[in-house]
Design a protein around this motif. Structure first.
Motif, PDB file in Angstrom:
ATOM      1  N   ALA A  16      76.864  71.244   5.910  1.00 13.69           N
ATOM      2  CA  ALA A  16      77.015  72.621   5.846  1.00 13.69           C
ATOM      3  C   ALA A  16      76.164  73.118   4.708  1.00 13.69           C
ATOM      4  O   ALA A  16      75.818  74.416   4.679  1.00 13.69           O
ATOM      5  CB  ALA A  16      78.436  73.193   5.463  1.00 13.69           C
ATOM      6  N   ASN A  17      76.019  72.508   3.476  1.00 14.94           N
ATOM      7  CA  ASN A  17      75.093  72.871   2.450  1.00 14.94           C
ATOM      8  C   ASN A  17      74.513  71.753   1.492  1.00 14.94           C
ATOM      9  O   ASN A  17      74.946  70.681   1.990  1.00 14.94           O
ATOM     10  CB  ASN A  17      75.920  73.840   1.495  1.00 14.94           C
ATOM     11  N   ALA A  48      82.408  71.263   0.119  1.00 15.56           N
ATOM     12  CA  ALA A  48      81.140  70.472  -0.274  1.00 15.56           C
ATOM     13  C   ALA A  48      80.166  70.075   1.051  1.00 15.56           C
ATOM     14  O   ALA A  48      80.915  69.569   2.039  1.00 15.56           O
ATOM     15  CB  ALA A  48      81.649  69.336  -0.955  1.00 15.56           C
ATOM     16  N   GLY A  49      79.163  70.107   1.044  1.00 14.22           N
ATOM     17  CA  GLY A  49      78.300  69.582   2.124  1.00 14.22           C
ATOM     18  C   GLY A  49      78.670  68.186   2.413  1.00 14.22           C
ATOM     19  O   GLY A  49      78.867  67.712   3.588  1.00 14.22           O
ATOM     20  N   LEU A  50      78.783  67.365   1.233  1.00 15.52           N
ATOM     21  CA  LEU A  50      79.225  65.903   1.403  1.00 15.52           C
ATOM     22  C   LEU A  50      79.928  65.430   0.069  1.00 15.52           C
ATOM     23  O   LEU A  50      79.911  65.992  -1.071  1.00 15.52           O
ATOM     24  CB  LEU A  50      77.827  64.945   1.321  1.00 15.52           C
ATOM     25  N   VAL A 331      81.740  75.218  -4.157  1.00 12.71           N
ATOM     26  CA  VAL A 331      80.745  75.981  -3.338  1.00 12.71           C
ATOM     27  C   VAL A 331      80.883  77.529  -3.411  1.00 12.71           C
ATOM     28  O   VAL A 331      80.067  78.230  -3.497  1.00 12.71           O
ATOM     29  CB  VAL A 331      80.792  75.339  -2.079  1.00 12.71           C
ATOM     30  N   GLU A 332      81.893  77.898  -3.065  1.00 11.22           N
ATOM     31  CA  GLU A 332      82.167  79.324  -2.827  1.00 11.22           C
ATOM     32  C   GLU A 332      82.202  80.133  -4.281  1.00 11.22           C
ATOM     33  O   GLU A 332      81.611  81.289  -4.355  1.00 11.22           O
ATOM     34  CB  GLU A 332      83.826  79.749  -2.238  1.00 11.22           C
ATOM     35  N   ARG A 333      82.417  79.554  -5.370  1.00 14.31           N
ATOM     36  CA  ARG A 333      82.613  80.078  -6.684  1.00 14.31           C
ATOM     37  C   ARG A 333      80.906  80.217  -7.020  1.00 14.31           C
ATOM     38  O   ARG A 333      80.565  81.339  -7.441  1.00 14.31           O
ATOM     39  CB  ARG A 333      83.089  79.190  -7.613  1.00 14.31           C
ATOM     40  N   MET A 334      80.232  79.146  -6.835  1.00 13.17           N
ATOM     41  CA  MET A 334      78.817  79.215  -7.177  1.00 13.17           C
ATOM     42  C   MET A 334      78.078  80.279  -6.302  1.00 13.17           C
ATOM     43  O   MET A 334      77.129  80.925  -6.634  1.00 13.17           O
ATOM     44  CB  MET A 334      78.219  77.827  -6.966  1.00 13.17           C
TER      45      MET A 334
END
Length: 380
Positions: A16-17, A48-50, A331-334
């Motif tokens: 996803a990222n 997380a993407g991974l 992820v959301e915070r960044m």
């Protein structure tokens, strides 16, 4: 400048990222078996993407620290299935990091109180492992003097990795990462200062990297190269790993050899940290020239540095470690510029229960505060 949050195709596995949760040992499982808290911990971080798990010992021999969940028994395999199911139910992808510590162990952790194994009999000094100081009393102890693996035993350890990789796929992991970094067993073979062998696994660079490459090839033959990642830490200085003759040439050779193989990725921990030496100028660019597959960078990244490195094109994915301890929604915070929570370092290791593990809340954007309700993930 938002490449960090764009999707990525990891050898057919859609991420996803480009954010990776780095492997972090937490010593949270008294029976060396993942628990319901383990499943919750990883599920909370599934955006997380991974995710790459903490190091999972592939055998009792490969263990160097108390309370680290392994992947070599039926019970462990079934328990890891609950973890991977929880991560997948929350939209994440997860690789198992397969681990053998080599000389970084103590006789109190070894089967039959035997000596740990390594490339040679050179002990690790000025460092410690988390083991039994005496029966019933845990704590930091000096690693025991190792014995050198025989030639046949080196090949047997490769098969131990293969058996663990099979269990990883059975447990539902999306792939495996071979832990060949941070002064553990493979580093002990690569180092000309530690490896004084006279068989086919010692001497020349070709011989010293043979164990690593044979294990990579065996894993790829078993689970598919697109499901195999490799973590290395060139010029690392953790756990009494000293400079050695031909160090730069060794890592250049490893990069070229890995490039000849079809892999999911190489995970490169090369940035200076508290426990690492400065790497030669331009090393990252040179590694990128030699290894053309997916490259993950790890070591002291924040969002700004991550974005800058991705734009340079030397790295494809960025791994974050410590920030993920206290920010399950990193992820959301960044992505939204929300503040990051500071972790409680006293709870990094050895604490049994949820404190400092699964009790860090997510951020509530509407209230401008953390929200403990929203830190819960779906766990069956």
């Amino acid at each position: 400048m938002n490449k960090l949050f764009t999707p990525y195709d990891l050898s057919g596995l859609p991420l996803a990222n480009r954010v990776v949760m780095a492997p972090m040992t937490r010593t949270r499982t008294p029976e060396n078996i993942p628990s319901a808290l383990t499943a919750l911990y990883y599920a909370q971080r599934a955006s997380a993407g991974l995710i790459i798990t903490e190091g999972l010992p592939i055998s009792d021999e490969g263990r160097g620290y108390l309370y680290t969940p392994g992947l070599y028994t039926d019970e462990q395999t079934l328990a890891w299935r609950k973890v991977t199911d929880a991560v997948h139910e929350n939209g994440g992808k997860i690789f198992a990091q397969l681990w053998h510590v080599g000389r970084m162990s103590h006789i109190s952790l070894q089967p039959g109180s035997a000596s740990p194994v390594s490339s040679s009999e050179v002990p690790a000094t000025n460092t410690s492992v988390y083991a039994w100081q005496e029966p019933g009393k845990e704590g930091a102890v000096a690693p025991s003097v190792p014995r050198a693996l025989s030639t046949d035993e080196v090949r047997r350890v490769t098969q131990d990795f293969v058996a663990s990789a099979r269990r990883a796929i059975e447990a539902g992991f999306d792939g495996v990462e071979l832990m060949a970094a941070n002064a553990f067993l493979f580093d002990q073979f690569l180092s000309s200062a530690l490896n004084n062998r006279t068989d086919e696994y010692g001497g020349s660079i070709t011989n010293r990297q043979r164990f690593l490459l044979e294990t990579v090839d065996a894993l790829a033959a078993t689970v598919g190269g697109e499901r195999v990642g490799v973590r290395v830490s060139p010029f690392g200085r953790l756990y009494d790993l000293q400079p050695f003759a031909g160090e730069a040439e060794t890592w250049a050779s490893v990069a070229l050899a890995l490039n000849e193989r079809t892999l999911a990725y190489v995970h490169l921990n090369y940035q200076p940290t508290i426990s690492a030496a400065e790497v030669p100028a331009g090393f990252g660019a040179e590694f990128r020239k030699a290894y053309r597959g997916t490259l993950i960078g790890a070591g002291g990244f924040d969002r700004e540095l991550a974005e800058a490195e991705l734009e340079k094109g030397e790295l494809d994915l960025i791994a974050f470690g410590t920030p993920y301890i206290s920010n399950p929604d990193l992820v959301e915070r960044m992505q939204n510029g929300w503040p990051l929570a500071e972790p409680d370092r006293s709870t990094f290791y050895g604490v049994i229960g949820s404190k400092g593990y699964t009790d860090y809340p997510a951020f509530d954007s509407e209230e401008g505060r953390v929200d403990r309700q929203h830190s819960s993930a779906k766990v069956a």
